[in-house]
Design an enzyme around this catalytic site. Structure first.
Site, PDB file in Angstrom:
ATOM      1  N   GLY A 169       8.226   4.640  -1.637  1.00  0.00           N
ATOM      2  CA  GLY A 169       6.855   4.176  -1.431  1.00  0.00           C
ATOM      3  C   GLY A 169       6.718   2.679  -1.341  1.00  0.00           C
ATOM      4  O   GLY A 169       5.692   2.165  -0.889  1.00  0.00           O
TER       5      GLY A 169
ATOM      6  N   ASP B  42       0.315   0.269  -2.977  1.00  0.00           N
ATOM      7  CA  ASP B  42       0.207  -0.833  -2.019  1.00  0.00           C
ATOM      8  C   ASP B  42       1.563  -1.261  -1.470  1.00  0.00           C
ATOM      9  O   ASP B  42       1.649  -2.176  -0.656  1.00  0.00           O
ATOM     10  CB  ASP B  42      -0.495  -2.042  -2.653  1.00  0.00           C
ATOM     11  CG  ASP B  42       0.199  -2.556  -3.909  1.00  0.00           C
ATOM     12  OD1 ASP B  42       1.365  -2.198  -4.140  1.00  0.00           O
ATOM     13  OD2 ASP B  42      -0.443  -3.316  -4.665  1.00  0.00           O
ATOM     14  N   GLY B  43       2.631  -0.592  -1.923  1.00  0.00           N
ATOM     15  CA  GLY B  43       3.949  -0.910  -1.399  1.00  0.00           C
ATOM     16  C   GLY B  43       4.567  -2.179  -1.937  1.00  0.00           C
ATOM     17  O   GLY B  43       5.631  -2.598  -1.476  1.00  0.00           O
TER      18      GLY B  43
ATOM     19  N   ASP C 228      13.446  12.278  -9.429  1.00  0.00           N
ATOM     20  CA  ASP C 228      13.530  11.342  -8.312  1.00  0.00           C
ATOM     21  C   ASP C 228      14.110  10.003  -8.745  1.00  0.00           C
ATOM     22  O   ASP C 228      14.335   9.129  -7.900  1.00  0.00           O
ATOM     23  CB  ASP C 228      12.159  11.146  -7.662  1.00  0.00           C
ATOM     24  CG  ASP C 228      11.106  10.653  -8.635  1.00  0.00           C
ATOM     25  OD1 ASP C 228      10.778  11.406  -9.574  1.00  0.00           O
ATOM     26  OD2 ASP C 228      10.604   9.523  -8.483  1.00  0.00           O
ATOM     27  N   ASN C 229      14.359   9.828 -10.052  1.00  0.00           N
ATOM     28  CA  ASN C 229      14.989   8.612 -10.560  1.00  0.00           C
ATOM     29  C   ASN C 229      16.412   8.864 -11.048  1.00  0.00           C
ATOM     30  O   ASN C 229      16.952   8.063 -11.807  1.00  0.00           O
ATOM     31  CB  ASN C 229      14.166   8.032 -11.719  1.00  0.00           C
ATOM     32  CG  ASN C 229      12.823   7.490 -11.263  1.00  0.00           C
ATOM     33  OD1 ASN C 229      12.647   7.163 -10.096  1.00  0.00           O
ATOM     34  ND2 ASN C 229      11.881   7.402 -12.169  1.00  0.00           N
TER      35      ASN C 229
END
Length: 501
Positions: free
Chosen positions: A100, A132-133, A259-260
């Site tokens: 993301g 917001d990336g 996902d980590n």
């Protein structure tokens, strides 16, 4: 890639990027360009990480490199992309996730082999959801320092090459400024990368990804009768060893979502992490983790749970529940073997005896009762003398003994420990040297990170660089920074870290 002599002027165009992950089919990622930041500037870099990819660390301060590692310029040959994956977050299926705010530039071949370079905080991607990336300077400094600190402790981890910053404002709990940290690893494929395709019943993509991982990173498994089972077993073993390493230094990841979790057994994604100070086996380092799922005590079981999630995702390829279970069954024996090895070394025990487990457990019991500082305890343990004939052990042991509220409990344990040391061949001096080589004097305490972050917010990045230099040599004496190895100040107990970044 060409490696210029130290101090030579090189340019980003001399970096020859490969396309390992980008060679996978388009379903695995989205190609996109990073979003530039206004007026980027250099914050800090790791010379040790730079050496892994053959980059002169001095070059990273140059304007053109700052532009590349902020995302303002894409060098020739790079194929920027954001990967898609899914995962379980806090034990709950979260569905599609993905990079993301991280954009992969590509991979470089350096002295340490192939390394992917990823810009964390380089702007929005199709997987940003409501984000917001961007990353902020605070979290970038924490990830940068901890990545390199963990590597110096000998614990498998992704690495951090450089931090850049910008005065662009980013809203979190307060207004902060944007930053980009360049992360490095042979691969950023995660457990969730496999869960993604399994959840969609896309066995072809699942197989393509598994074959890519085996052929690229575990080629010896290709000749196995069931390479997918052996992949699961090897990842499970690596994960167990990694978490044993965490436990041995008091490290808490804080957000062990699937996902980590790295498919290579690397510590991945430094968010709300922490190093244990006042020992409490149930300590929770992540303020967001209200239920304590990722407490110090739970990390071992959660690591196993995450391996089961990976096993479930790989089951269509393994094609046997029994075979998958057999692969997963290596976890606890491997964890216990590795932790036992590490704890024996931490106590200066070169041999193994039947009663060692009770001795080690006894130490953790009295540590828990007195909430002893984890790092200080093990570092000072090396100074304990094996034999003190006719002397007052309470006085001689005072620097160690005074860490305990219940000194009588320590005295009783020390009698058993000394009796055990008598059966070791090494002298006190030799044992102390060995113990100081595995028990760090310096770790990244939250308050140390906070101090250099506050300096950085005021435009002074010298603290980040100075702290990095100490953390890169955590077992050494650093007389100028003796205070960094002492008990933390009272105000440090009130610091909180969360999933905000």
């Amino acid at each position: 890639m060409p490696v210029s002599p130290p101090g030579a002027a090189i340019t980003p165009d001399e970096l020859t990027f490969g396309s390992g992950f980008a060679a996978l089919p388009p379903a695995f990622y989205t190609r996109l360009m990073p979003t530039p930041l206004p007026a980027p500037y250099f914050v800090a870099s790791s010379s040790r990480a730079a050496a892994l990819v053959g980059i002169d660390p001095q070059a990273l301060e140059q304007e053109d490199f700052v532009a590349v590692f902020t995302g303002n310029r894409v060098p020739d040959g790079a194929q920027p992309l954001a990967a898609v994956y899914s995962g379980h977050q806090f034990g709950v299926w979260a569905g599609q996730l993905g990079d993301g705010r991280a954009i992969l530039l590509g991979d470089l071949d350096g002295p340490a082999g192939r390394m992917e370079l990823q810009l964390k905080g380089a702007g929005k991607t199709p997987y940003s959801r409501m984000g917001d990336g961007r990353a902020v300077l605070r979290s970038s400094i924490r990830e940068f320092l901890c990545s390199e600190a963990m590597a110096a402790l000998g614990i498998p981890t992704t690495r951090a090459l450089v931090i850049t910053g910008s005065n662009q404002r980013v809203m979190r709990e307060t207004i902060e400024t944007a930053s980009v940290v360049t992360r490095m690893a042979p691969s950023f494929v995660r457990f969730g990368s496999f869960e993604h395709w399994h959840s969609r019943d896309r066995e072809e993509e699942l197989r393509v990804l598994a074959d890519y991982v085996i052929d690229t990173f575990y080629p010896d498994l290709r000749s196995a009768a069931n390479p997918y089972k052996e992949l699961l077993a090897e990842v499970t073993r690596r994960t167990a060893r990694m978490i044993a390493g965490w436990q041995s230094v008091g490290f808490m990841h804080g957000v062990m979502n699937t996902d980590n979790m790295s498919i290579l057994g690397l510590t991945l994604d430094y968010g709300p992490f922490g190093f244990m100070e006042a020992f409490d086996v149930n300590h929770i380092c992540n303020h967001t983790d209200q239920g304590g799922r990722y407490s110090y005590a739970n990390q071992v079981a959660v690591g196993h749970w995450n391996c089961y999630a990976l096993g479930n995702a790989l089951l269509p390829l393994i094609d046997s529940v029994d075979a998958a279970q057999e692969a997963l069954d290596v976890y606890m024996p491997e964890f216990e073997r590795k932790l036992d090895e590490l704890l024996h070394a931490k106590l200066g025990l070169a041999t193994v005896e039947e009663g060692d487990r009770a001795l080690i457990d006894g130490l953790f019991t009295i540590m828990q009762a007195s909430h002893v500082d984890f790092t200080l305890l093990f570092r000072r343990l090396g100074d304990l003398q094996r034999e003190v004939p006719g002397a007052d052990t309470a006085t001689i042991d005072a620097p160690l003994r005074d860490l305990f509220i219940d000194r009588a409990a320590f005295d009783e344990w020390a009698v058993r420990y000394r009796a055990r040391l008598v059966r070791e061949a090494a002298s006190d001096e030799a044992r102390r040297t060995a113990m100081n080589g595995v028990n760090p004097k310096y770790v990244l305490r939250n308050y140390l990170a906070q101090q250099v972050i506050e300096q950085a917010h005021n435009g002074d990045y010298s603290g980040v660089r100075e702290l990095l230099a100490v953390l890169e040599q955590p077992f050494d004496e650093h007389p100028a920074h003796e205070a960094w190895a002492a008990l933390p100040p009272d105000w440090a107990a009130h610091l909180e870290v969360s999933c905000s970044s």
